[in-house]
Structure formats: C-alpha cells, structure tokens
Design a protein around this motif. Structure first.
Motif, short mmCIF file in Angstrom:
data_model
loop_
_atom_site.label_atom_id
_atom_site.label_comp_id
_atom_site.label_asym_id
_atom_site.label_seq_id
_atom_site.Cartn_x
_atom_site.Cartn_y
_atom_site.Cartn_z
N ILE A 26 24.83 13.31 -23.90
CA ILE A 26 24.16 12.33 -24.77
C ILE A 26 25.02 12.17 -26.02
CG2 ILE A 26 22.68 14.16 -25.73
CD1 ILE A 26 20.58 11.97 -26.26
N GLU A 27 25.21 10.93 -26.42
CA GLU A 27 25.99 10.66 -27.62
C GLU A 27 25.45 9.44 -28.33
OE1 GLU A 27 30.07 9.82 -26.81
OE2 GLU A 27 29.61 8.58 -25.06
N PHE A 28 25.68 9.40 -29.63
CA PHE A 28 25.24 8.30 -30.47
C PHE A 28 26.44 7.58 -31.03
CE2 PHE A 28 21.51 10.90 -30.25
CZ PHE A 28 20.44 10.03 -30.36
N TYR A 29 26.36 6.25 -31.05
CA TYR A 29 27.39 5.44 -31.69
C TYR A 29 27.06 5.21 -33.16
CZ TYR A 29 28.59 4.70 -26.83
OH TYR A 29 28.90 4.91 -25.51
N ARG A 30 25.77 5.27 -33.48
CA ARG A 30 25.32 5.29 -34.86
C ARG A 30 23.91 5.85 -34.90
NH1 ARG A 30 25.72 -0.52 -37.36
NH2 ARG A 30 24.95 0.65 -39.15
N LYS A 31 23.61 6.56 -35.98
CA LYS A 31 22.32 7.25 -36.09
C LYS A 31 21.43 6.67 -37.19
CE LYS A 31 23.40 11.78 -34.17
NZ LYS A 31 23.31 13.24 -34.40
N ASP A 32 21.93 5.68 -37.89
CA ASP A 32 21.14 5.12 -38.98
C ASP A 32 20.19 4.05 -38.45
OD1 ASP A 32 23.39 3.59 -38.36
OD2 ASP A 32 23.49 2.69 -40.36
N LEU A 33 19.18 4.50 -37.73
CA LEU A 33 18.14 3.60 -37.25
C LEU A 33 17.10 3.46 -38.36
CD1 LEU A 33 17.93 4.92 -33.58
CD2 LEU A 33 19.32 3.05 -34.50
N ARG A 34 15.86 3.18 -37.99
CA ARG A 34 14.86 3.04 -39.06
C ARG A 34 14.80 4.31 -39.91
NH1 ARG A 34 8.74 0.62 -38.45
NH2 ARG A 34 8.25 0.61 -40.68
N TRP A 35 14.90 5.45 -39.23
CA TRP A 35 15.08 6.74 -39.90
C TRP A 35 16.32 7.39 -39.30
CZ3 TRP A 35 10.24 5.26 -37.89
CH2 TRP A 35 9.29 4.93 -38.85
N GLN A 36 16.96 8.21 -40.06
CA GLN A 36 18.19 8.86 -39.59
C GLN A 36 17.89 9.82 -38.44
OE1 GLN A 36 21.13 8.03 -40.88
NE2 GLN A 36 22.42 9.49 -39.80
N VAL A 37 18.65 9.69 -37.37
CA VAL A 37 18.49 10.58 -36.23
C VAL A 37 19.05 11.96 -36.58
CG1 VAL A 37 19.10 10.98 -33.80
CG2 VAL A 37 18.62 8.65 -34.62
N LYS A 38 18.40 13.00 -36.12
CA LYS A 38 18.79 14.37 -36.44
C LYS A 38 20.22 14.67 -36.00
CE LYS A 38 14.05 16.06 -36.05
NZ LYS A 38 13.09 16.81 -35.19
N ASP A 39 20.92 15.45 -36.80
CA ASP A 39 22.32 15.77 -36.53
C ASP A 39 22.51 16.58 -35.25
OD1 ASP A 39 23.20 14.42 -38.75
OD2 ASP A 39 23.13 16.18 -40.06
N ASN A 40 21.59 17.49 -34.97
CA ASN A 40 21.80 18.42 -33.86
C ASN A 40 21.11 17.98 -32.57
OD1 ASN A 40 19.19 18.74 -34.69
ND2 ASN A 40 19.18 20.98 -34.58
N LEU A 41 20.67 16.75 -32.49
CA LEU A 41 19.89 16.31 -31.33
C LEU A 41 20.68 16.43 -30.03
CD1 LEU A 41 17.46 13.32 -31.26
CD2 LEU A 41 19.01 13.68 -29.36
N GLU A 42 21.93 16.02 -30.05
CA GLU A 42 22.73 16.04 -28.83
C GLU A 42 22.89 17.46 -28.27
OE1 GLU A 42 24.99 13.16 -31.63
OE2 GLU A 42 23.62 14.86 -31.81
N VAL A 43 23.17 18.39 -29.15
CA VAL A 43 23.36 19.78 -28.73
C VAL A 43 22.06 20.37 -28.20
CG1 VAL A 43 24.01 22.10 -29.50
CG2 VAL A 43 25.25 20.10 -30.36
N SER A 44 20.97 20.07 -28.89
CA SER A 44 19.67 20.62 -28.51
C SER A 44 19.18 20.10 -27.17
CB SER A 44 18.63 20.29 -29.59
OG SER A 44 19.00 20.85 -30.83
N LEU A 45 19.60 18.89 -26.81
CA LEU A 45 19.06 18.25 -25.61
C LEU A 45 19.95 18.45 -24.38
CD1 LEU A 45 16.55 16.58 -24.97
CD2 LEU A 45 17.88 14.52 -25.38
N LYS A 46 21.22 18.71 -24.57
CA LYS A 46 22.14 18.80 -23.44
C LYS A 46 21.73 19.88 -22.45
CE LYS A 46 27.04 19.16 -22.24
NZ LYS A 46 28.42 19.36 -22.73
#
Length: 275
Positions: A26-46
């Motif tokens: 899982i990867e993000f091209y940008r995280k500045d959606l309506r609220w900032q997406v958490k920094d560690n989300l990719e690692v936590s979900l993989k």
C-alpha cells in the motif's frame, strides 16, 4: 456527494475482492486529504488480511485479522477503482495491491477534490472514532422507528428536510434522497418536525427504506462524480422523481416541480402533492 446507496454499492464491490485478501503493498501519492493520513498507516497495514467490509452511514469499514479497521470516506468526489493492471491516473492518492485466491488486484482511491479520508485504527476505538462516535441509526435497520424519531424531534424547531440529512439522527441520507423520500411521503420539506403526525413518520420511514433499497439494487445514483469501482455508473438517476426536475411536471398531479434552497442546499418539491 455519494450517499448511502452509492457507498453501499462500493462496499459490496470491494467485498468481492477484499474479503480474505492479503495486503501485499500500500502506498500513498499524497496524504493531505480532508484530514492528514497517518504517517505509519502503510507499515501497520502491510501483510494484514482483510475481513468482510461493511458500511456505517457514509463510511466504508474494512476490519483486518489484527483487530484493526481500515476506514474509507469518499467525501464529495472520491472514487474507488478495482483493477487488475497497475495504471496510475490523475488524482489517484492511494494504491493498494491485494492477493486473493492467488490473484492480484489493484485498489486505488481517486479524489479530485480531496474531501475524503482514509484511516486505520484499532477495533476497540470504533465507538470513539471522531467520524463515527456521533452518527445516528442506520435507515435500513430496525432502530429507525417512529418512537426513535419522536424522541429525536422533541423540542427541535428544525424542518424535516434538515432533520433527514442530519447525520446525528439518521446515518447516510443526503440531499438527493431526502428530496425523493419526502416527495413519496407527500410531505413538504419545510414542515417543522413538531408538526408531523404518527402517519407522517410512518410514511417517511417506509419510503426511506423503499427508495434506498431500490437505489442500491440499481447501483446508486449517477450525480456528478460518482462511479462504481468497476468503472460503471449507477443509473438510479433515471428513476428520480423530483431531484433535479425543476420546471418538469410532477408524475402524480402534472403540477410543475419547483426548487427551494434550504440551508444552502437545493431541494425539489411538488407543492401540490407535498403539504
């Protein structure tokens, strides 16, 4: 903005691919959606495994085998696309590769206006999540009763249109379906909730369930940006009775549909049928 039927349609499509799938990347091209997406989300979900997705109001919730919940909010223009090929498109903000039955799928989140949101949190935090803690009952569930509405309408001075789209009272109904429900129930959207009779409330509940279920069955409403994950558009718009039908004739009485602006939202009414 996608409403309950559109979100439910997307959720069901995701269920076919994500249930029992393993998250490979899982990867993000940008995280500045309506609220900032958490920094560690990719690692936590993989390498987590998704359990069956479900919907709460306008939110898609996807539990994992590690007692986490992956949340997707489509916002105003968000779209989920499910592909077999990894093709990046403009306004793609998240890309997720999952493996299910030895097949790989690419799930992307695309949002031109970035009013949506993606989150990951622990299952025990579900009731306290800032987007979920205060939303009302599901309109298709047993909790939506006349007694429930009476209790929530006590001492309120709002009109029924605003009450229907208040997510703290009923989860998932927005501007489109509120107009459709009140038209079928023959209730003027400007009527105060305190003026509604038992029969009025029964009609609202009955047509809420009928209209939402019917829209889900045909894939949600095509309004502006909504698109199903496979790229096909919902077509309930063809069956709308009043929404967007200003100056067209009411199919019941031949009076003309008019548009009123209620709380900065367009509302469509047959003033002859809706009293």
């Amino acid at each position: 903005m996608p409403e309950l039927p559109e979100v439910e349609t997307v959720c069901r499509a995701l269920s076919k691919v994500l249930t029992n799938s393993r998250i490979k990347k899982i990867e993000f091209y940008r995280k500045d959606l309506r609220w900032q997406v958490k920094d560690n989300l990719e690692v936590s979900l993989k390498n987590n495994i998704f359990i069956d997705p479900y919907r709460r109001g306008k939110y898609i919730l996807i539990p994992t085998n590690t007692d986490k919940i992956f949340l997707i909010h489509l916002g105003m223009s968000g779209q989920i696309r499910i592909k077999k090929k990894d093709i990046v498109q403009k306004h793609d903000h998240m890309r997720m590769i999952v493996e299910n039955n030895n097949k790989h799928f690419v799930v992307t989140y695309n949002d031109s206006r970035r009013f949506g949101y993606i989150d990951l949190f622990k299952k025990k935090e579900l009731r306290e999540h800032f987007l979920l803690s205060k939303i009302g009952v599901e309109p298709l569930g047993r909790e939506l009763t006349t007694e429930y509405l009476k209790n929530n309408f006590k001492k309120r001075v709002i009109n029924i249109k605003n009450a229907l789209i208040d997510q703290k009272i009923i989860a998932g109904i927005g501007n489109i379906y509120a107009s459709e429900i009140l038209y079928k129930a023959k209730i003027n959207p400007l009527r105060k909730v305190s003026s509604l009779s038992q029969n009025d409330l029964n009609s609202i509940i009955t047509f809420t369930k009928i209209i939402l279920k019917r829209s889900i069955d045909v894939g949600g409403t095509t309004i502006r940006d909504h698109m199903q994950p496979d790229g096909s558009l919902g077509y309930f718009k063809q069956k709308l009775q009043v929404y967007g039908k200003v100056n067209e004739k009411c199919k019941t009485c031949n009076s003309y549909i008019v548009k009123e602006v209620i709380s900065n939202r367009s509302t469509f009414i047959c003033k002859h049928c809706q009293i």
